[in-house]
Design an enzyme around this catalytic site. Structure first.
Site, short mmCIF file in Angstrom:
data_model
loop_
_atom_site.label_atom_id
_atom_site.label_comp_id
_atom_site.label_asym_id
_atom_site.label_seq_id
_atom_site.Cartn_x
_atom_site.Cartn_y
_atom_site.Cartn_z
N ASP A 294 0.87 -1.18 0.00
CA ASP A 294 0.00 0.00 0.00
C ASP A 294 0.91 1.23 0.00
O ASP A 294 2.15 1.11 0.05
CB ASP A 294 -0.95 -0.03 1.20
CG ASP A 294 -2.20 0.83 0.95
OD1 ASP A 294 -2.14 1.71 0.06
OD2 ASP A 294 -3.22 0.61 1.62
C1 BGC Z 1 -5.02 3.26 0.16
C2 BGC Z 1 -5.17 2.29 -0.97
C3 BGC Z 1 -4.98 3.01 -2.27
C4 BGC Z 1 -3.62 3.66 -2.28
C5 BGC Z 1 -3.29 4.37 -3.58
C6 BGC Z 1 -3.77 4.10 0.05
O1 BGC Z 1 -3.76 5.12 0.97
O2 BGC Z 1 -5.02 2.55 1.38
O3 BGC Z 1 -6.43 1.69 -0.89
O4 BGC Z 1 -5.14 2.14 -3.36
O5 BGC Z 1 -3.58 4.61 -1.24
O6 BGC Z 1 -4.07 5.50 -3.73
#
Ligand code: BGC
Length: 785
Positions: A294
């Site tokens: 993530d």
């Molecule tokens: C989120 C993800 C997301 C990623 C990219 C993160 O903060 O937890 O779900 O896909 O950011 O935007």
């Protein structure tokens, strides 16, 4: 603009005849090309492939800027030219996408860059939030929405979406419940598969498809106290019974990638969780796609207290099997040293790079790095009328009618001269675009007020609008405005009160301790109720809310979630009866936050709630029952579900059971009903739930029509995981419930016997007596025939 990356192809396919754009290559050919490429790559280039660059500022900047000064893309382009970037996120738009691939083509090995973006519930055309999509219980419509999102996203240069979020969510305090399909294992799995089919099709190299990403692996929905980013501590049994199955279903459905979460699971942060990735995902499920972290979750291993520095963070994440690092740069900064010191092997790096390259081959990026992107295509594709129409239809399907006293809905305009719409959320374009609707445009969005005005344009009904207070509703800021709205309610014939949550309190980092309507919204509704004018409460929400007063006193409640670009017209469609509501709750609505987590699929307990009995599960200060149960939702018509029958009440392990009911539309409107089948395994050595959803069908039934609805229960549906995590069935009694919510009462029982002939690979446990009984049943069946 179609380009063919010829130099790369020449290098890669000396012995393989590859035609530019021919994407149906065998697995063997792809692996051979990867081998050839790996041979030529330096360690720095390999680590570069594991880097996904991104800058959250780019997410919120206009999608087509001319590289303004300070744009992080300038640095990114430089690194891409050096051949040390595998992927980039948040960048979109034909110009930028092509700039990126052009830079990649200037690098030594010309490996194209993978472009990712959060296309969560639509790209430019926004569909309802995923929790709303799930409330439609309409898999075809949800697949279609994801298909449209894919066409739009790919036209803007995006190859990869970070969706679906398939965390099972049972705590509405967690703001991210809006991104998923709710509390139920089966519904989450089915909705996620529908989205994956829509995003990817059968081949995500196609010009109208994108690769999906199952996230957040795994258990993020169980963050303690619903606090985003918090730890998760759940048993392996709960993990394997509740949180892992939707991901396994996604892997079986061919999802191209999996994203690790931010959280710490049972003491090991998932991004550095070797067991989760290497044992469960890779070994048990044989997943051969891409595993991405993530946003900065590799570097976050330091914050978790697992790693002391970036180098250790990279070591843990690489060794665990997180192939690609999103945004933070620990792999590229420390990977080479880690290899030199023997803390990470070259094989580990090669395997990760292989997973990245395989994904790029599968996407057809080597053959067509510039893909199908040009500005004209995007202009023709984004928010086109058919897309908006699909968004309107899915939004209407997602609405859940919780209450409709004396059939006050649909609004009969023959009895209404003046209709008053009250509430700031009724006419607030900004609140039609949530934090995951980044590419949504206010100019495309139609509000509830606009939808209602349009619907009543050529009628004799006068529509008036009163904001009453701002969306959060502090009436003391402007008491006159508040009173004016109440006065107008008193003199009108019908009030549509639009209340609920702003988009800002839903989504990431948006946990709540209080699920009541904010500010003075309840006071507003109470004032409207006192006026005596009939009214409907239109709720806009990203999560279940605690609305006990409304359940008692509002004549009608329509849950409309945050419903996307066309939410406004869809609300009008339902309020005026052009569409009959058919949504069902994908999450239980609790009475108070004190009941949370509250979900139907609970374990049997030795003293379940019995009204009036002190020594049973209950609260002293509140009912233990939900306000509205999972699966619940009304229609403007009425249905009866009768005549539940099983093809056999004695079932041999390995056989399936056919369950049938008759569904009749007993009201006076055509409608759709969601027929739900729940199963209870009465006793097993590993205790089972009170009931579990095993199948559902959304069926359209005309007035007076009766339809037979059939379901098949397989051995797997009757099974559970034994102590060694093998799928097992245990002979004994099972109860089948069929109805239109998780409270379904209509039931039939069958007995499962062990069998020598189970051919499904499911392990059958049984006592000698049970085996003997099974022979007796077999024998008597044979004697009968
Ligand atoms: C989120 C993800 C997301 C990623 C990219 C993160 O903060 O937890 O779900 O896909 O950011 O935007």
């Amino acid at each position: 603009m179609y380009h063919c990356n010829l130099p790369s192809l020449l290098i890669l396919s000396l012995s393989v005849s590859l035609v530019c754009g021919a994407l149906n290559r065998t697995r063997h050919e792809i692996e051979r090309d990867i081998d050839a490429l790996l041979e030529r790559m330096t360690l720095e280039e390999k680590l570069g492939q594991l880097q996904q660059l991104g800058n959250v500022m780019a997410m919120f900047s206009n999608s087509e800027p001319d590289n303004p000064a300070g744009d992080p893309l300038a640095e990114h382009l430089q690194l891409i030219r050096q051949g040390v970037v595998g992927s980039i996120l948040y960048v979109r738009g034909a110009k930028r996408a092509n700039d990126i691939q052009r830079a990649a083509m200037e690098s030594r090995l010309q490996i194209p860059v993978l472009i990712g973006f959060d296309v969560i519930h639509g790209y430019r055309t926004l569909f309802p939030i995923p929790l709303g999509e799930a409330a439609s219980w309409d898999l075809d419509a949800v697949q279609r929405a994801a298909g449209i999102a894919a066409v739009e996203a790919r036209s803007a240069g995006i190859h990869w979406t970070f969706a679906p979020m398939m965390d099972v969510t049972r705590d509405p305090r967690w703001g991210r419940v809006m991104e998923g399909a709710g509390e139920d294992v089966f519904l989450v799995a089915e909705m996620s598969k529908a989205k994956i089919r829509g995003f990817q099709g059968t081949d995500f190299s196609q010009k109208d498809k994108v690769m999906a990403c199952a996230k957040h692996f795994v258990g993020y929905g169980a963050v303690e106290a619903g606090r985003d980013f918090n730890s998760v501590d759940i048993s392996e049994r709960q993990l394997r019974e509740v949180y892992l199955p939707p991901f396994q279903a996604a892997v079986e459905a061919g999802v191209g990638s999996v994203m690790m979460g931010y959280h710490n699971l049972n003491g090991v942060p998932v991004t550095g969780n070797h067991w989760l990735i290497r044992q469960v995902l890779r070994k048990e499920w044989q997943f051969d796609g891409l595993v991405v972290s993530d946003y900065e979750s590799v570097q976050d291993l330091i914050g978790h207290g697992m790693a002391v520095n970036h180098s250790e963070a990279a070591m843990y994440a690489l060794n665990a099997g997180t192939d690609m690092e999103m945004v933070s740069r620990s792999y590229v900064a420390h990977g080479a040293k880690l290899v030199e010191e023997g803390k990470v092997t070259v094989e580990t790096v090669n395997t990760a790079v292989r997973n990245v390259l395989r994904t790029k081959f599968r996407l057809g990026l080597f053959e067509q790095p510039f893909q199908f992107v040009d500005e004209e295509l995007a202009a023709k594709t984004l928010a086109k009328p058919e897309h908006l129409q699909a968004a309107r239809e899915l939004a209407a399907k997602s609405f859940v009618l919780l209450k409709n006293e004396r059939n006050i809905l649909p609004i009969d305009i023959r009895n209404v001269k003046e209709l008053v719409v009250i509430g700031a959320l009724a006419d607030d374009k900004a609140n039609t675009i949530d934090s995951w609707g980044v590419e949504g445009r206010m100019e495309d969005s139609v509000t509830v007020l606009e939808g209602i005005r349009e619907r009543l344009r050529n009628t004799s009904v006068t529509v008036k609008f009163f904001k009453a207070c701002d969306a959060v509703c502090n009436s003391s800021k402007n008491p006159d405005e508040f009173q004016q709205a109440l006065n107008a309610a008193g003199t009108s014939d019908f009030v549509v009160a639009v209340v609920g949550e702003t988009v800002g309190v839903s989504g990431e980092g948006a946990s709540l301790t209080n699920l009541n309507l904010s500010g003075d919204q309840l006071k507003l509704l109470q004032g409207i109720a006192e006026s005596g004018t009939p009214f409907v409460v239109v709720l806009k929400n990203g999560r279940p809310l605690t609305i006990e007063w409304l359940a008692d006193y509002a004549p009608a409640i329509l849950v409309t979630w945050h419903s996307g670009t066309m939410g406004g017209p869809a609300v009008a469609d339902v309020l005026f009866g052009d569409v009959n509501p058919s949504g069902k709750l994908p999450m239980t609505f609790p009475r108070s936050v004190g009941q949370v987590p509250l979900y139907y699929d609970q374990k049997n307990i030795w003293r379940p709630y019995v009204a009036g009995n002190i020594f049973t599960e209950k609260y002293k200060d509140s009912s233990i029952l939900p306000l509205y149960p999972f699966g619940f939702g009304l229609s403007y018509t009425s249905f009866s579900i009768t005549n539940l029958r099983l093809n056999s009440t004695y079932v041999m392990a390995g056989d399936s059971v056919t369950v049938s009911v008759d569904l009749t539309n007993t009201g006076n409107r055509d409608g759709e009903e969601v027929v739900q089948l729940y199963l209870r395994d009465v006793a097993a050595r590993i205790t089972r739930s009170v009931r579990q959803l095993k199948a559902f069908r959304k069926v359209a039934v005309k007035v007076g029509e009766r339809k037979r609805v059939d379901f098949t229960l397989t051995e797997r549906d009757m099974g559970f995981l034994d102590e060694a995590w093998r799928m097992t069935v245990e002979p004994g009694e099972f109860v089948v419930f069929v109805g239109n919510s998780s409270d379904a009462e209509l039931s039939r029982t069958f007995t499962l016997f062990p069998s020598l002939f189970s051919s499904t690979g499911v392990f059958v446990a049984g006592t000698t007596t049970a085996w003997l009984l099974s022979f007796a049943v077999l024998l008597s069946n044979n004697l009968k025939t």
